[in-house]
Design a protein around this motif. Structure first.
Motif, PDB file in Angstrom:
ATOM      1  N   CYS A 124       3.420   7.264 -21.428  1.00 45.44           N
ATOM      2  CA  CYS A 124       1.968   7.240 -21.624  1.00 45.44           C
ATOM      3  C   CYS A 124       1.298   6.245 -20.674  1.00 45.44           C
ATOM      4  O   CYS A 124       0.235   6.522 -20.111  1.00 45.44           O
TER       5      CYS A 124
ATOM      6  N   GLN B 260      -1.549   6.940 -17.715  1.00 52.47           N
ATOM      7  CA  GLN B 260      -2.768   6.131 -17.576  1.00 52.47           C
ATOM      8  C   GLN B 260      -2.886   5.567 -16.162  1.00 52.47           C
ATOM      9  O   GLN B 260      -3.967   5.570 -15.564  1.00 52.47           O
TER      10      GLN B 260
ATOM     11  N   SER C 109      -4.319   7.974 -13.591  1.00 51.95           N
ATOM     12  CA  SER C 109      -5.604   8.576 -13.957  1.00 51.95           C
ATOM     13  C   SER C 109      -6.730   7.996 -13.110  1.00 51.95           C
ATOM     14  O   SER C 109      -6.638   6.856 -12.644  1.00 51.95           O
TER      15      SER C 109
ATOM     16  N   MET D 105      -2.266   6.782 -27.167  1.00 56.39           N
ATOM     17  CA  MET D 105      -3.050   7.747 -26.404  1.00 56.39           C
ATOM     18  C   MET D 105      -3.325   7.204 -25.009  1.00 56.39           C
ATOM     19  O   MET D 105      -3.818   6.090 -24.870  1.00 56.39           O
TER      20      MET D 105
ATOM     21  N   ALA E 194      -5.500   8.236 -21.696  1.00 57.69           N
ATOM     22  CA  ALA E 194      -6.577   9.141 -21.303  1.00 57.69           C
ATOM     23  C   ALA E 194      -7.524   8.416 -20.358  1.00 57.69           C
ATOM     24  O   ALA E 194      -8.511   7.834 -20.800  1.00 57.69           O
TER      25      ALA E 194
ATOM     26  N   ALA F   2     -10.066   9.197 -18.633  1.00 59.22           N
ATOM     27  CA  ALA F   2     -10.938  10.359 -18.524  1.00 59.22           C
ATOM     28  C   ALA F   2     -12.387   9.973 -18.243  1.00 59.22           C
ATOM     29  O   ALA F   2     -12.848   8.896 -18.620  1.00 59.22           O
TER      30      ALA F   2
ATOM     31  N   SER G 212     -11.706  13.394 -23.911  1.00 62.74           N
ATOM     32  CA  SER G 212     -11.558  14.723 -23.330  1.00 62.74           C
ATOM     33  C   SER G 212     -10.085  15.042 -23.076  1.00 62.74           C
ATOM     34  O   SER G 212      -9.414  14.333 -22.319  1.00 62.74           O
ATOM     35  N   SER G 213      -9.590  16.121 -23.678  1.00 61.38           N
ATOM     36  CA  SER G 213      -8.194  16.479 -23.472  1.00 61.38           C
ATOM     37  C   SER G 213      -8.022  17.683 -22.557  1.00 61.38           C
ATOM     38  O   SER G 213      -6.923  18.219 -22.427  1.00 61.38           O
TER      39      SER G 213
ATOM     40  N   GLU H 101      -8.968  16.902 -19.564  1.00 58.82           N
ATOM     41  CA  GLU H 101      -8.561  15.977 -18.514  1.00 58.82           C
ATOM     42  C   GLU H 101      -7.140  15.505 -18.805  1.00 58.82           C
ATOM     43  O   GLU H 101      -6.708  15.485 -19.957  1.00 58.82           O
TER      44      GLU H 101
ATOM     45  N   SER I 245      -4.128  13.839 -19.987  1.00 55.47           N
ATOM     46  CA  SER I 245      -3.975  12.875 -21.065  1.00 55.47           C
ATOM     47  C   SER I 245      -2.667  13.148 -21.776  1.00 55.47           C
ATOM     48  O   SER I 245      -2.070  14.224 -21.644  1.00 55.47           O
ATOM     49  N   CYS I 246      -2.201  12.166 -22.515  1.00 53.97           N
ATOM     50  CA  CYS I 246      -1.032  12.394 -23.361  1.00 53.97           C
ATOM     51  C   CYS I 246      -1.099  11.459 -24.557  1.00 53.97           C
ATOM     52  O   CYS I 246      -1.729  10.400 -24.504  1.00 53.97           O
ATOM     53  N   ASP I 247      -0.477  11.876 -25.615  1.00 56.74           N
ATOM     54  CA  ASP I 247      -0.546  11.120 -26.854  1.00 56.74           C
ATOM     55  C   ASP I 247       0.594  11.546 -27.759  1.00 56.74           C
ATOM     56  O   ASP I 247       1.321  12.497 -27.465  1.00 56.74           O
TER      57      ASP I 247
END
Length: 419
Positions: A339, A343, A346, A368, A370, A372, A377-378, A380, A382-384
């Motif tokens: 994760c 990030q 990004s 999480m 993100a 973004a 916004s998923s 864009e 992202s991972c969680d």
């Protein structure tokens, strides 16, 4: 190419090249779906005579907002629905689902979750166990809840047929949530719908369509869903919509939802749009192309992780029915490292290092990543995932494949490279 800008080891450069080679035939299939959906989108815009004046917005009560109402019509046509509410007033996918459930159900009615326990955030809406207790859950308003657990990741059709007899609303979750199954394809959704309606012709079938829009050339409405629900900061917002959600389907059901979104007796006539309409129109128009980029990112991630021996779901050659790839990291350190790698790759907040925390609406601590342009916004990259064994990561999104590929590669290297 990525190594010209970021520090990528020779091993991961080789893995990247191999993954790209393997993914090319799959990318061609996604391009064909994208092109079909984009032309379908263009047809909806031209049929509904979208004009520059429709993007002006409104203030106050929002009476006679022609742009808002025209967007509803465009969205309905694209989704193959009789009617739709495509509005900035939905706060999230969970909120849109909540509006739909409270719009359709009354005291004494029964909600049947036909594809197992719904996503974590709906537990507090429904009132499962102590979730949402004292906050006005469906259970506290006298709505009963039942579910048909999955069998080996697939619907239990015999159980659905039995339980649907007493159900008012049958809920189908297309995507996996935090479960270890693949997203349901349209053929499976159709079979669930047919099973429920053969047992109870009056049951209303509602599909949580989050993450599934534009992954195929049709939507669940084409196979008998009475209502579909989703978020505009996922696929149908194209990475441009700043907020919002939708319900689409049978006109009478959409009307019920409209009175729950605003207030009984006012319905869809209220709701000013301020300066949001241009972004909603533009995001919707771009959505087929952006969704295709996210699917390519998902396919590439599956292939790369497969080469690393991580057994992702789905496999890179499997048909895509949402934009998500999941895999078990096996331990919390690897989960956090992956994760944090996403990030770092990004465009926004790349310098931040996400850590697990207790997030409202979730039953476990969640991490999480993100970076973004739109908060949460998923669509864009992202991972969680929930911080519980087997420490599964759920990766989704990607506004453009070139940058998202780099992000995934950097995350894999951080989690599974030499430490």
């Amino acid at each position: 190419m990525i190594e010209q800008f970021f520090d990528v080891s020779p091993r991961f450069q080789e893995l990247d090249a191999r993954a790209m080679e393997l993914c090319r035939p799959e990318f061609e299939k996604i391009d064909a779906i994208r092109d079909y959906n984009q032309v379908k989108m263009l047809k909806a815009f031209t049929d509904n005579r979208v004009a520059a004046t429709h993007m002006m917005g409104s203030t106050g009560y929002g009476y006679d907002d022609a742009g808002r109402d025209r967007l509803d019509q465009v969205f309905a046509q694209v989704m193959g629905a009789e009617d739709a509410l495509c509005r900035p007033h939905f706060l999230s996918g969970t909120h849109a689902l909540t509006v739909a459930l409270f719009g359709l159900l009354r005291a004494g009615d029964t909600l049947l979750a036909a594809t197992g326990r719904p996503y974590d955030t709906l537990e507090g809406v429904i009132g499962i166990g102590d979730a949402g207790k004292g906050c006005g859950t469906l259970a506290e308003y006298g709505v009963k809840y039942d579910e048909a657990p999955l069998q080996n990741g697939q619907p239990d059709y015999a159980l659905i047929a039995e339980k649907a007899k007493n159900a008012t609303v049958c809920h189908i979750q297309r995507s996996r949530g935090y479960s270890s199954r693949a997203a349901f394809d349209l053929a499976t959704i159709e079979k669930v719908i047919r099973t429920a309606k053969e047992a109870n012709p009056n049951v209303v079938v509602m599909v949580d369509n989050c993450y599934g829009e534009f992954t195929q050339t049709a939507e669940p409405t084409s196979v008998g869903a009475d209502l579909i629900v989703g978020s505009l900061i996922k696929n149908p917002g194209g990475g441009i919509a700043p907020t919002g959600g939708y319900v689409a389907g049978r006109a009478d059901l959409v009307e019920k939802c409209a009175h729950r979104l605003t207030a009984p007796g006012t319905g869809r006539e209220l709701g000013c749009t301020l300066d949001s309409l241009r972004q909603l129109y533009l995001g919707l128009y771009y959505a087929p192309g952006v969704t295709a980029e996210a699917i390519k990112t998902s396919i590439y991630a599956s292939c790369l992780l497969d080469l690393l021996g991580k057994n992702p779901l789905p496999k890179y050659t499997d048909p895509r029915n949402d934009i998500i790839t999941s895999f078990e990291t096996g331990d919390p350190e690897a989960m956090v490292a992956f994760c944090q790698g996403i990030q770092a790759g990004s465009p926004v907040d790349s310098f931040a290092a996400p850590e697990p925390y207790a997030m409202p609406g979730y039953t476990s601590e969640v991490i999480m990543a993100a970076g973004a342009f739109t908060n949460g916004s998923s669509i864009e990259l992202s991972c969680d995932g929930p911080m519980r064994p087997p420490y599964t990561v759920y990766l989704q999104g990607g506004l453009n494949f070139a940058a998202s590929r780099a992000g995934v590669l950097l995350a894999a290297q951080k989690a599974f490279g030499e430490r």
